[in-house]
Design an enzyme around this catalytic site. Structure first.
Site, PDB file in Angstrom:
ATOM      1  N   PRO A 170       0.829  -1.221   0.000  1.00  0.00           N
ATOM      2  CA  PRO A 170       0.000   0.000   0.000  1.00  0.00           C
ATOM      3  C   PRO A 170       0.865   1.274   0.000  1.00  0.00           C
ATOM      4  O   PRO A 170       0.377   2.345  -0.339  1.00  0.00           O
ATOM      5  CB  PRO A 170      -0.796  -0.098   1.309  1.00  0.00           C
ATOM      6  CG  PRO A 170      -0.694  -1.519   1.745  1.00  0.00           C
ATOM      7  CD  PRO A 170       0.599  -2.039   1.201  1.00  0.00           C
ATOM      8  N   GLU A 173       1.714  -7.135   9.084  1.00  0.00           N
ATOM      9  CA  GLU A 173       1.699  -5.657   9.053  1.00  0.00           C
ATOM     10  C   GLU A 173       2.659  -5.104   8.003  1.00  0.00           C
ATOM     11  O   GLU A 173       2.614  -3.921   7.690  1.00  0.00           O
ATOM     12  CB  GLU A 173       2.038  -5.071  10.429  1.00  0.00           C
ATOM     13  CG  GLU A 173       1.092  -5.495  11.548  1.00  0.00           C
ATOM     14  CD  GLU A 173      -0.378  -5.463  11.138  1.00  0.00           C
ATOM     15  OE1 GLU A 173      -0.875  -4.389  10.775  1.00  0.00           O
ATOM     16  OE2 GLU A 173      -1.035  -6.532  11.192  1.00  0.00           O
ATOM     17  N   ARG A 188      -1.399 -10.223 -20.114  1.00  0.00           N
ATOM     18  CA  ARG A 188      -2.355  -9.964 -21.202  1.00  0.00           C
ATOM     19  C   ARG A 188      -1.783  -8.972 -22.226  1.00  0.00           C
ATOM     20  O   ARG A 188      -2.060  -9.095 -23.412  1.00  0.00           O
ATOM     21  CB  ARG A 188      -3.731  -9.531 -20.689  1.00  0.00           C
ATOM     22  CG  ARG A 188      -3.779  -8.214 -19.999  1.00  0.00           C
ATOM     23  CD  ARG A 188      -5.167  -7.915 -19.466  1.00  0.00           C
ATOM     24  NE  ARG A 188      -6.139  -7.616 -20.529  1.00  0.00           N
ATOM     25  CZ  ARG A 188      -6.179  -6.479 -21.212  1.00  0.00           C
ATOM     26  NH1 ARG A 188      -5.289  -5.526 -20.978  1.00  0.00           N
ATOM     27  NH2 ARG A 188      -7.092  -6.280 -22.133  1.00  0.00           N
ATOM     28  N   ASP A 241      -7.627  -1.154 -25.574  1.00  0.00           N
ATOM     29  CA  ASP A 241      -7.886  -1.138 -24.137  1.00  0.00           C
ATOM     30  C   ASP A 241      -8.287   0.243 -23.666  1.00  0.00           C
ATOM     31  O   ASP A 241      -7.731   1.232 -24.137  1.00  0.00           O
ATOM     32  CB  ASP A 241      -6.622  -1.515 -23.353  1.00  0.00           C
ATOM     33  CG  ASP A 241      -6.397  -3.010 -23.331  1.00  0.00           C
ATOM     34  OD1 ASP A 241      -7.301  -3.746 -23.742  1.00  0.00           O
ATOM     35  OD2 ASP A 241      -5.316  -3.413 -22.904  1.00  0.00           O
TER      36      ASP A 241
HETATM   37  C1  4G3 Z   1       1.554  -3.909   4.253  1.00  0.00           C
HETATM   38  C2  4G3 Z   1      -0.591  -4.345  -1.366  1.00  0.00           C
HETATM   39  C3  4G3 Z   1       0.588  -4.798   3.753  1.00  0.00           C
HETATM   40  C4  4G3 Z   1       2.827  -3.912   3.723  1.00  0.00           C
HETATM   41  C5  4G3 Z   1      -0.401  -5.180  -0.283  1.00  0.00           C
HETATM   42  C6  4G3 Z   1       2.199  -5.702   2.259  1.00  0.00           C
HETATM   43  C7  4G3 Z   1      -2.710  -3.732  -0.493  1.00  0.00           C
HETATM   44  C8  4G3 Z   1      -1.754  -3.609  -1.467  1.00  0.00           C
HETATM   45  C9  4G3 Z   1       0.914  -5.698   2.764  1.00  0.00           C
HETATM   46  C10 4G3 Z   1       3.153  -4.812   2.723  1.00  0.00           C
HETATM   47  C11 4G3 Z   1      -1.382  -5.244   0.681  1.00  0.00           C
HETATM   48  C12 4G3 Z   1      -1.977  -2.703  -2.623  1.00  0.00           C
HETATM   49  C13 4G3 Z   1      -0.074  -6.655   2.225  1.00  0.00           C
HETATM   50  N1  4G3 Z   1      -2.526  -4.525   0.548  1.00  0.00           N
HETATM   51  N2  4G3 Z   1      -2.824  -1.685  -2.468  1.00  0.00           N
HETATM   52  N3  4G3 Z   1      -1.296  -5.995   1.807  1.00  0.00           N
HETATM   53  O1  4G3 Z   1      -1.378  -2.906  -3.670  1.00  0.00           O
HETATM   54  O2  4G3 Z   1       4.405  -4.839   2.209  1.00  0.00           O
END
Ligand code: 4G3
Length: 244
Positions: free
Chosen positions: A100, A127, A165, A180
């Site tokens: 994230p 986390e 794809r 696309d």
């Molecule tokens: C925190 C990616 C959570 C750190 C991973 C991985 C959403 C996305 C996570 C980390 C995730 C995204 C696992 N959640 N928005 N959760 O791409 O490295």
């Protein structure tokens, strides 16, 4: 499988490698993997831990809820992936991490990435991942959007599907990549198929006219109108780009 016959080499690092069965077995991505156009190797960090409990996570320094993925098993898995890549004829393979905190992925980023032909994708859980591992071993962090899911596997599959794809379209029908939505910065036009009348709703007359110029014009107008109404952010960007 050697690189001459392979369009895309992928190594994924995940404590739930079976999740990638969906990508490797189903649909367009499944076919690409089964025919060898895409090579998918999976590496489970747990397989690289020597201690009896096979710990891959530990409590966060500074306290707080949840667990953090340890650097050591991830580094070992990344090294194994790089070794396998080299055996398969791929060198200097970039390591991506789905997070994230990553840069939010756009179709233009996927197109830029598709020029590269080998990737290692690290999928975090809990986390997150020890920051030192990210600093030392990860080349780029990517996000599929501003929300959190319970692991990087689904985001990784989103990225890999988008890459596969495109690769498919490069090898096969290049027109479909061009069609696309987002490839030119506009949303897609509406689509219709049989029957011509469904529950009292009909198909726009122009699409049944056989007038290809008029159809192209209508579709383009629909793309503009939908983008303007639904995605004013994209519409502003498109107007800037095209000077309209
Ligand atoms: C925190 C990616 C959570 C750190 C991973 C991985 C959403 C996305 C996570 C980390 C995730 C995204 C696992 N959640 N928005 N959760 O791409 O490295």
């Amino acid at each position: 499988m050697f690189r001459s016959e392979t369009a895309l080499w992928l190594g994924v690092i995940s404590v739930l490698p079976e999740m990638f069965d969906a990508l490797a077995a189903q649909g367009v991505t499944g076919r690409a993997v089964q025919t060898g156009r895409v090579i998918l190797h999976r590496f489970n960090p747990r397989d690289f831990v020597v201690d009896g409990y096979r710990r891959i996570d530990d409590r966060p320094y500074g306290g707080g809820p949840g667990m953090v993925m340890m650097a050591e098993p991830l580094q070992a898995a990344i090294r194994a992936a790089k070794t396998q890549a080299a055996l398969d004829g791929w060198h200097e393979v970039p390591v991506l991490c789905m997070s994230p905190q990553g840069r939010v992925l756009k179709q233009a980023d996927v197109q830029a990435m598709a020029r590269q032909q080998a990737f290692i994708v690290l999928c975090g859980r809990y986390e997150g991942i020890d920051e030192r591992l990210l600093a030392k071993e990860v080349d780029a962090e990517w996000s599929i959007g501003d929300y959190v899911v319970s692991g990087g596997e689904l985001p990784a599959m989103v990225l890999l599907d988008a890459l596969i794809r495109l690769q498919d379209q490069v090898l096969g029908d290049a027109d479909s990549a061009d069609q696309d939505s987002f490839s030119h910065g506009l949303l897609d036009c509406p689509h219709y198929t049989r029957p011509p009348d469904w529950e009292g709703l009909d198909v726009p007359e122009v699409l049944r006219s056989g007038d290809h110029a008029a159809i192209a014009r209508w579709r383009f107008e629909q793309q503009c109108e939908r983008t303007r109404q639904r995605r004013p952010d994209l519409w502003d960007e498109w107007r800037k780009m095209t000077g309209r």
